[in-house]
Design an enzyme around this catalytic site. Structure first.
Site, PDB file in Angstrom:
ATOM      1  N   PHE A 297      63.091  80.429  51.178  1.00 42.18           N
ATOM      2  CA  PHE A 297      63.398  80.253  49.762  1.00 42.18           C
ATOM      3  C   PHE A 297      62.206  80.623  48.906  1.00 42.18           C
ATOM      4  CE2 PHE A 297      65.709  76.816  52.065  1.00 42.18           C
ATOM      5  CZ  PHE A 297      66.811  77.594  52.261  1.00 42.18           C
TER       6      PHE A 297
ATOM      7  N   TRP B 123      68.109  79.784  43.548  1.00 44.91           N
ATOM      8  CA  TRP B 123      66.686  79.678  43.919  1.00 44.91           C
ATOM      9  C   TRP B 123      66.542  79.515  45.436  1.00 44.91           C
ATOM     10  CZ3 TRP B 123      63.630  76.083  46.438  1.00 44.91           C
ATOM     11  CH2 TRP B 123      62.250  76.229  46.286  1.00 44.91           C
ATOM     12  N   HIS B 124      67.497  78.785  46.032  1.00 48.34           N
ATOM     13  CA  HIS B 124      67.390  78.526  47.467  1.00 48.34           C
ATOM     14  C   HIS B 124      67.688  79.750  48.316  1.00 48.34           C
ATOM     15  CE1 HIS B 124      67.180  74.274  46.417  1.00 48.34           C
ATOM     16  NE2 HIS B 124      66.668  74.116  47.607  1.00 48.34           N
ATOM     17  N   GLY B 125      68.420  80.704  47.801  1.00 46.69           N
ATOM     18  CA  GLY B 125      68.665  81.885  48.620  1.00 46.69           C
ATOM     19  C   GLY B 125      69.672  82.821  48.000  1.00 46.69           C
TER      20      GLY B 125
ATOM     21  N   CYS C   1      69.656  76.360  40.699  1.00 47.10           N
ATOM     22  CA  CYS C   1      69.034  75.672  41.838  1.00 47.10           C
ATOM     23  C   CYS C   1      69.551  76.287  43.148  1.00 47.10           C
ATOM     24  CB  CYS C   1      69.369  74.179  41.776  1.00 47.10           C
ATOM     25  SG  CYS C   1      68.698  73.194  43.107  1.00 47.10           S
TER      26      CYS C   1
END
Lengths: 499, 77
Positions: free
Chosen positions: A499, A343-345, A340
């Site tokens: 993102f 995935w955001h960066g 997670c």
């Protein structure tokens, strides 16, 4: 007198401008969307033309944000449409699984190339003390969102819970759909595909809700998020040691509100815009700061992503490691939250953020039994006092995690905490309110609205629904006018776009 | 139709005296049957009925009726 009309300027505005994506809060979007709605409704009876028009408009919308890289979405849609068919028609489970892995490699390979190549190079350089130069890679906006949307389609077909669509046109509508292509919600194919061929119908209630959500989203994004970020939050996060602990604390509260208003405001607008031409997207936020635990927070924050991660990552891991019982859950949670974060960066801050959430969730599982015993003994169970305490603790844990999320260097987090605990200076509050009344007011109003009973929102929606059409238009115009007053010279891009 | 035996295993695992579990009942509708507790319920069913499910089979389940059908197929019913 000659009218000052430059046709070339208009053409230039309609072309791809890297620093000027076609986001909902821009005047160009409002103009284009007005024409879109008119033409879309004129084509309402002709399903094919209507949908092809929607695909072309959606593709143009995406081109305005990504230029020629918009072609990737066509490749992605074609590949996933074919894989959906192949997985469904495979008669052996091993072949189904082979196609699933192949599609995962291709989808995640494309995503990783654009998003993580330079981060991986940086890690290699750090470990090996080498000096491999970074590559000049453009990150197409929204790639994480539409990759996950397509993967949802693939997974559901693999699990036999969804039949693949026989129409490439319909699949393109699903993947290209402009309201949610840049920043979600990551809608489910099973919910979205059945809506495509229905003749567009917008009920009175839908129209009222759509207008309400667009106004709310504009207010959250332009009036609160942009304004407090540029004028206050960014300055403190850039140089925390120049400010007192009180200002640092207010900047943290401000950032938590900013990221919520920025992202949920965009989701509100996406859901509202889609509703205006008859599409219902999934809910993405549900008063996240009212959460009484971190687990509860994840049922309220970015719901479309957390449900995706729950269904396609956590559950498979949990089932795989189920013989380890509680530790199976913990393994699943840790891996899910690290992914997670990634995935955001592409940055360590996102990974630390993920680890922190994994740790908080695991810890709460491990102490669940003694905690229940303690609460029963002290008779605190199901009391309002407990709810208030849990909400305050959860909010501050989430705020701490967002500090890590926001700071590319952990040193910023340490500096801010150190200012709060060693250089607080609460007396500065009066000066702060005098110097920055709008900032302080927006933060206070933002939180007050968040913590008001959710019934109030339904009452406002009913009110908007029941006013005459001209009144709705007037409301929208007033909201756009107010937003324009707050709009700063340069619009900050949505936090979640990267993102 | 949910067998009384399966219902009993689920209720016992959730510490519930009684709850109306039907074919179309989904996990979130049953008090205590959350995503974390799911692991315990599946393990309890596997242990009680002496069966072993595949992860893939479990991920496809939409409601308790599907779970009953899967269990029946394992028991050769």
């Amino acid at each position: 007198m000659q009218p000052n009309f430059d046709f070339n300027k208009i053409i230039e505005q309609l072309k791809y401008i890297p620093e000027d994506p076609l986001i909902f809060s821009t005047s160009l979007f409002l103009i284009l969307f007005f024409f879109f709605l008119v033409i879309y409704n004129l084509l309402a009876k002709n399903t094919s033309l209507r949908l092809i028009f929607l695909i072309i408009f959606s593709f143009y919308f995406y081109y305005k944000s990504s230029g020629y890289y918009a072609a990737i979405i066509i490749i992605s849609a074609t590949i996933n449409y074919l894989f959906g068919k192949w997985i469904a028609s495979a008669n052996k489970f091993s072949i189904k699984r082979f196609y699933l892995f192949l599609s995962l490699i291709i989808n995640l390979g494309i995503l990783s190339y654009f998003k993580y190549t330079n981060f991986i190079i940086q890690i290699i350089n750090d470990i090996c003390k080498s000096e491999i130069p970074s590559l000049d890679i453009f990150l197409p906006i929204g790639i994480s969102f539409y990759t996950f949307k397509s993967l949802n389609y693939i997974f559901d077909i693999y699990l036999d819970t969804l039949k693949p669509t026989n129409s490439f046109r319909d699949f393109c509508v699903y993947v290209f759909f402009f309201p949610n292509i840049l920043a979600g919600p990551i809608d489910r194919a099973s919910d979205f595909l059945p809506q495509i061929e229905r003749e567009p119908y917008v009920s009175k209630e839908d129209l009222g809700k759509a207008i309400f959500l667009i106004i709310l989203g504009l207010f959250k994004k332009v009036v609160i998020a942009d304004y407090i970020s540029i004028n206050f939050v960014d300055r403190v996060f850039d140089f925390p040691l120049r400010y007192t602990g009180l200002e640092n604390l207010l900047a943290i509260y401000g950032y938590v509100l900013q990221i919520y208003c920025d992202f949920s405001g965009y989701s509100d607008m996406a859901i509202g815009v889609a509703l205006l031409f008859g599409f219902k997207l999934m809910e993405n936020f549900n008063y996240p700061f009212k959460a009484t635990s971190v687990a509860n927070f994840w049922r309220r924050w970015h719901i479309s992503l957390s449900k995706w991660l729950l269904d396609y990552l956590f559950r498979p891991l949990q089932m795989k490691y189920r013989n380890l019982r509680v530790y199976g859950n913990i393994i699943g949670i840790f891996i899910t939250f690290i992914i997670c974060g990634i995935w955001h960066g592409a940055g360590w801050n996102y990974i630390y953020w993920g680890i922190m959430h994994g740790f908080m969730m695991s810890f709460s599982i491990l102490i669940q039994k003694p905690k229940t015993k303690f609460l029963t003994l002290t008779r605190l169970n199901n009391t309002k006092l407990l709810t208030v305490i849990q909400t305050i603790i959860t909010f501050h844990l989430i705020a701490l995690s967002f500090m890590i999320f926001r700071s590319s260097e952990l040193q910023t987090v340490f500096d801010m905490l150190s200012q709060i605990f060693t250089f607080f200076h609460g007396e500065v509050l009066i000066q702060f309110i005098e110097r920055m009344p709008i900032i302080f007011g927006l933060i206070v109003v933002g939180y007050i609205f968040h913590f008001l009973p959710s019934k109030l929102e339904n009452k406002i929606i009913d009110f908007v629904t029941n006013i005459p059409f001209i009144g709705k238009v007037l409301l929208l115009v007033i909201a756009i006018w107010i937003a324009a007053q707050f709009k700063t010279a340069d619009i900050q891009p949505f936090i979640y776009f990267q993102f | 139709m949910i067998s009384p035996e399966l219902k009993q295993v689920i209720l016992k695992q959730l510490n519930l005296d009684d709850f109306d579990i039907k074919d179309e009942t989904t996990a979130p509708e049953v008090p205590g049957w959350d995503s974390l507790n799911h692991i315990n319920i599946i393990l309890a069913i596997e242990e009680h009925f002496k069966v072993k499910f595949k992860s893939y089979e479990l991920l496809r389940l939409k409601n308790v009726g599907d779970l009953q059908k899967l269990l029946d197929s394992k028991l050769g019913k």
